[in-house]
Scaffold this motif. Structure first.
Motif: not given
Length: 240
Positions: A106-108, A112-113, A122-125, A129-130
């Motif tokens: 998810f972006l936010n 989320t975290s 938690v990964l983001d597109q 953080a990815y």
């Protein structure tokens, strides 16, 4: 004297700065790409000062995310749906001796975290953080900070979740996931992943230091089939 004038001027400036809204709303991104983030989250959470984790449970999808994780102790990859009240869950391969981890894509990242445990990834597109997403090619003329967008097919491949129907959401393609699984084996991509996923030994530290500039400039294509071509890998045959 001069100091008195400066002091009075500072007081006047502080008064207007504290009572003037530079951007009247948080729902429009202007040509500069800048948005009033505080106003945006106040509007979307319904809280005037959203500073606590529980404030963001009222942001679209957040409460549903927490509930979905609680309902799936076996783990899985959570992908946002078009509905604000549900998530798609791509399950891990089973049977498992112990529950697999949950991964949220998810972006936010912040909200989320704050609302999940330390055992949830938690990964983001966008790649904040990815690293896998961070090393995709930049979207031309994209908004700064939002100019990368890794397809979720890569995340299914990278996390090792079930990659066939009926467990894949309708918007994911089995062939794309299969291509991503092969594309992620590209030697340069594997070197990048190993650089931060392997144990940080002294040898690893030295190697990362020596290759820092190469890792920093490395980019791959976010479309799996194009990445296969770029890396010189063979496209897998579709299942018969």
């Amino acid at each position: 004297g001069v100091s008195a004038v400066l002091w009075i001027g500072t007081i006047i400036w502080a008064f207007f700065a504290a009572n003037t809204t530079g951007m009247p709303e948080g729902s429009v991104v202007g040509r500069s790409g800048i948005v009033d983030e505080r106003a945006f989250y106040a509007l979307n959470t319904g809280h005037k000062h959203p500073i606590l984790a529980e404030d963001y449970l009222d942001y679209p999808r957040m409460r549903a995310m927490v509930e979905t994780i609680a309902r799936t102790p076996e783990g899985g990859l959570l992908l946002p749906s078009a509905s604000y009240d549900s998530w798609f869950v791509v399950p891990p391969p089973g049977p498992l001796e112990e529950p697999a981890e949950h991964v949220v894509f998810f972006l936010n990242l912040g909200m989320t975290s704050m609302n999940v445990g330390l055992d949830v990834r938690v990964l983001d597109q966008m790649g904040l953080a990815y690293p896998l997403a961070a090393h995709t090619e930049r979207l031309e003329d994209g908004r700064i900070g939002h100019d990368k967008n890794l397809y979720p097919d890569w995340v299914v491949a990278d996390t090792g979740m079930i990659d066939v129907r009926p467990w894949l959401p309708f918007f994911l393609d089995e062939d794309w996931v299969a291509d991503a699984k092969l594309a992620i084996t590209c030697p340069e991509t594997q070197e990048l992943l190993t650089s931060y996923r392997s144990e940080l030994t002294w040898a690893r530290f030295k190697q990362n230091f020596q290759q820092a500039f190469d890792f920093a400039k490395y980019r791959f294509d976010r479309v799996p089939a194009y990445e296969l071509e770029r890396c010189g890998l063979v496209t897998p045959e579709p299942p018969k």
